[in-house]
Write an enzyme that holds these catalytic residues in place. Structure first.
Site, PDB file in Angstrom:
ATOM      1  N   LYS A   1      32.851  30.095  43.974  1.00  0.00           N
ATOM      2  CA  LYS A   1      32.218  31.426  43.954  1.00  0.00           C
ATOM      3  C   LYS A   1      32.357  32.060  42.576  1.00  0.00           C
ATOM      4  O   LYS A   1      31.376  32.534  42.006  1.00  0.00           O
ATOM      5  CB  LYS A   1      32.883  32.314  45.005  1.00  0.00           C
ATOM      6  N   ASN A   2      33.572  32.083  42.052  1.00  0.00           N
ATOM      7  CA  ASN A   2      33.781  32.843  40.817  1.00  0.00           C
ATOM      8  C   ASN A   2      33.143  32.182  39.594  1.00  0.00           C
ATOM      9  O   ASN A   2      32.911  32.857  38.586  1.00  0.00           O
ATOM     10  CB  ASN A   2      35.280  33.101  40.592  1.00  0.00           C
TER      11      ASN A   2
ATOM     12  N   CYS B   1      35.924  43.765  46.049  1.00  0.00           N
ATOM     13  CA  CYS B   1      37.063  44.002  46.942  1.00  0.00           C
ATOM     14  C   CYS B   1      37.879  45.200  46.489  1.00  0.00           C
ATOM     15  O   CYS B   1      38.070  45.412  45.292  1.00  0.00           O
ATOM     16  CB  CYS B   1      37.964  42.770  46.970  1.00  0.00           C
TER      17      CYS B   1
ATOM     18  N   ARG C   1      40.429  48.846  39.263  1.00  0.00           N
ATOM     19  CA  ARG C   1      39.872  47.641  38.634  1.00  0.00           C
ATOM     20  C   ARG C   1      39.158  48.048  37.348  1.00  0.00           C
ATOM     21  O   ARG C   1      37.922  48.095  37.279  1.00  0.00           O
ATOM     22  CB  ARG C   1      38.936  46.903  39.604  1.00  0.00           C
TER      23      ARG C   1
ATOM     24  N   ASP D   1      44.447  35.385  44.309  1.00  0.00           N
ATOM     25  CA  ASP D   1      43.459  35.179  45.377  1.00  0.00           C
ATOM     26  C   ASP D   1      43.978  34.254  46.486  1.00  0.00           C
ATOM     27  O   ASP D   1      43.294  34.044  47.491  1.00  0.00           O
ATOM     28  CB  ASP D   1      42.144  34.632  44.807  1.00  0.00           C
TER      29      ASP D   1
ATOM     30  N   ARG E   1      31.097  36.984  51.887  1.00  0.00           N
ATOM     31  CA  ARG E   1      30.819  37.131  50.454  1.00  0.00           C
ATOM     32  C   ARG E   1      31.291  35.902  49.675  1.00  0.00           C
ATOM     33  O   ARG E   1      30.721  35.577  48.629  1.00  0.00           O
ATOM     34  CB  ARG E   1      31.554  38.356  49.886  1.00  0.00           C
TER      35      ARG E   1
END
Ligand code: UD1
Length: 418
Positions: A22-23, A117, A122, A306, A398
């Site tokens: 994903k990232n 999230c 952030r 994570d 997601r």
């Protein structure tokens, strides 16, 4: 409202196949804006974050064809707009990659402040520091970011904090900057290397990705065609590794890169589990109650933040008292309240949580507060006695492709109810 209903107590057994990261995907897709042409990206995870970013790219003028559910051909020859739809960009974190890409491509972009999230504050000050050092002007106004640059000029940028997003974003912005850009104290995560590999495949000159000094020699243009395969997802693989340990299972995780999982493997062995490196797959099994452990989350190659909630579930049923210190995000223990509803005994304060291991968890209605918390609560449901109903699963969608189907293939009793 969708929910997952999990009947716990099954030891996971069998094979699971890991999707693309994903990232990496959410950075490579915006990076295609730097190509004035066509490229094919495969091994994309079929997740909602990827779909949102594809929709944003279409709004900017890209033409996208889905060749199958994991592969797109994207044509970014003509970009017709420099304002990204605010409602879409503010839905997820990685929309900040549009800034670096569009500064490089068009010298201008307006996006909504990134969402994603809720893990506490952030900030994006390191991204902005990098763009400004390269010569851009960045304004924050009413939830929007407006970045503009007449010309980007390579320079040395020292990151005050190790940031994945800022490292990638500065890399994106400096692909066409005049001269050499040096990023010192860069993050080293596998997806940073993957984005650099993608850009280099397309003709960029980026050296040192994966170390803490990255040098980008500006090029005039990228190739106008090419194809690239996204790296396997380290965090998805790690999630299944810990699910195997928690359920005292025995599984083979295919399509992963075992070296990316070294920090997770080391912790699994420390708590009494077993891991066998099979090349591009990994076997994980555990026959006993896990031992207690101390875990501190750190930038790669340290233990990933994570993976912290998934590890928290394992430690909640470990023999003895464990401690987790979360050093990246200020608010990443919200899942512990849900675990306590399932019979865990966890005290979380600030960035530290103490896990007094219990012998068993019990099914309960619980709520996912974010993506990885959701994955962790699935593992808790698989371990628990009785039935768990897990709500807010859109967070999980997601970032995890077909998660319940993958767990079902391992023997789990898990159903999605709409
Ligand atoms: C990325 C990941 C996220 C993961 C995180 C840390 C993506 C899309 N998301 O998020 O899943 O949890 O890395 O591995 O890849 N910081 C600043 N200023 C900045 C940027 C960051 O102070 O400008 C701080 C953050 O508050 C945090 C730390 O640096 O404490 C790391 O953040 P960063 O690596 O930037 O996380 P993201 O890229 O947002």
């Amino acid at each position: 409202m969708n929910k997952l209903v999990i009947n716990g107590g099954t030891k996971l057994k069998g094979n699971v196949f890991i999707s693309g990261a994903k990232n990496a995907a959410v950075a490579i897709l915006p990076a295609t804006l730097l190509i004035k042409g066509v490229c094919t990206i495969n091994n994309l995870p079929n997740i909602s974050d990827v779909k949102i970013i594809c929709n944003i790219l279409k709004e900017l003028g890209a033409k996208i064809t889905w060749n199958n559910e994991h592969e797109i051909t994207i044509d970014t020859s003509s970009i017709s707009c420099t304002t990204a739809p605010l409602d879409m960009t503010s839905k997820f974190r990685a929309s900040y990659y549009l800034i670096g890409s569009m500064l490089g491509r068009c010298g201008e972009i307006e996006v909504g402040l990134p969402g994603g999230c809720n893990l506490g504050a952030r900030p994006i000050d390191q991204h902005i520091k990098g763009f400004e050092a390269l010569g851009a002007k960045v304004e924050l106004n009413q939830g929007k970011i407006l970045a503009k640059a007449k010309k980007l000029i390579g320079t040395s940028i020292y990151m005050d904090v190790v940031s994945v997003g800022a490292t990638i974003n500065i890399m994106l912005a400096s692909v066409f900057a005049e001269g050499t850009t040096t990023i010192d104290n860069a993050a080293k995560e596998p997806h940073i290397v993957d984005v650099a590999n993608f850009l280099n495949t397309m003709g960029a000159d980026i050296r040192g990705a994966g170390t803490d000094v990255i040098k980008i020699n500006g090029v005039k243009s990228l190739k106008s065609s090419g194809s690239y395969t996204v790296v396997p997802d380290q965090i998805e693989a790690g999630t299944f590794m810990l699910a195997a340990v928690a359920t005292k299972g025995d599984i083979i995780i295919h399509n992963c890169i075992p070296e990316h999982l070294d920090c997770i493997t080391a912790k699994i062995i420390e708590i009494g589990g077993n891991v066998e490196d099979l090349g591009d797959s990994i076997r994980v099994w555990c026959n006993k109650r896990p031992n207690k452990a101390t875990v501190k989350t750190l930038p790669y190659p340290g233990f990933p933040t994570d993976m912290q909630p998934q590890m928290g579930v394992v430690l909640s049923i470990a023999d003895g008292t464990s401690i987790i210190n979360e050093s990246i995000w200020e608010s990443r223990f919200q899942y512990t309240e849900e675990l306590n509803k399932m019979g865990a005994c966890i005290t979380a304060q600030g960035k530290t949580a103490i896990f007094e291991g219990v012998k068993e968890l019990f099914g309960a209605p619980v709520y996912a507060s974010d993506l990885r918390a959701g994955a962790a609560l699935i593992i808790a449901g698989l371990v628990a006695n009785g039935q768990t109903e897990l709500y807010n699963i859109e967070h999980i969608d997601r970032g995890y492709e077909n998660i319940e189907e993958k767990f079902k293939a391992l023997g789990a009793n898990i159903q999605r109810i709409s």
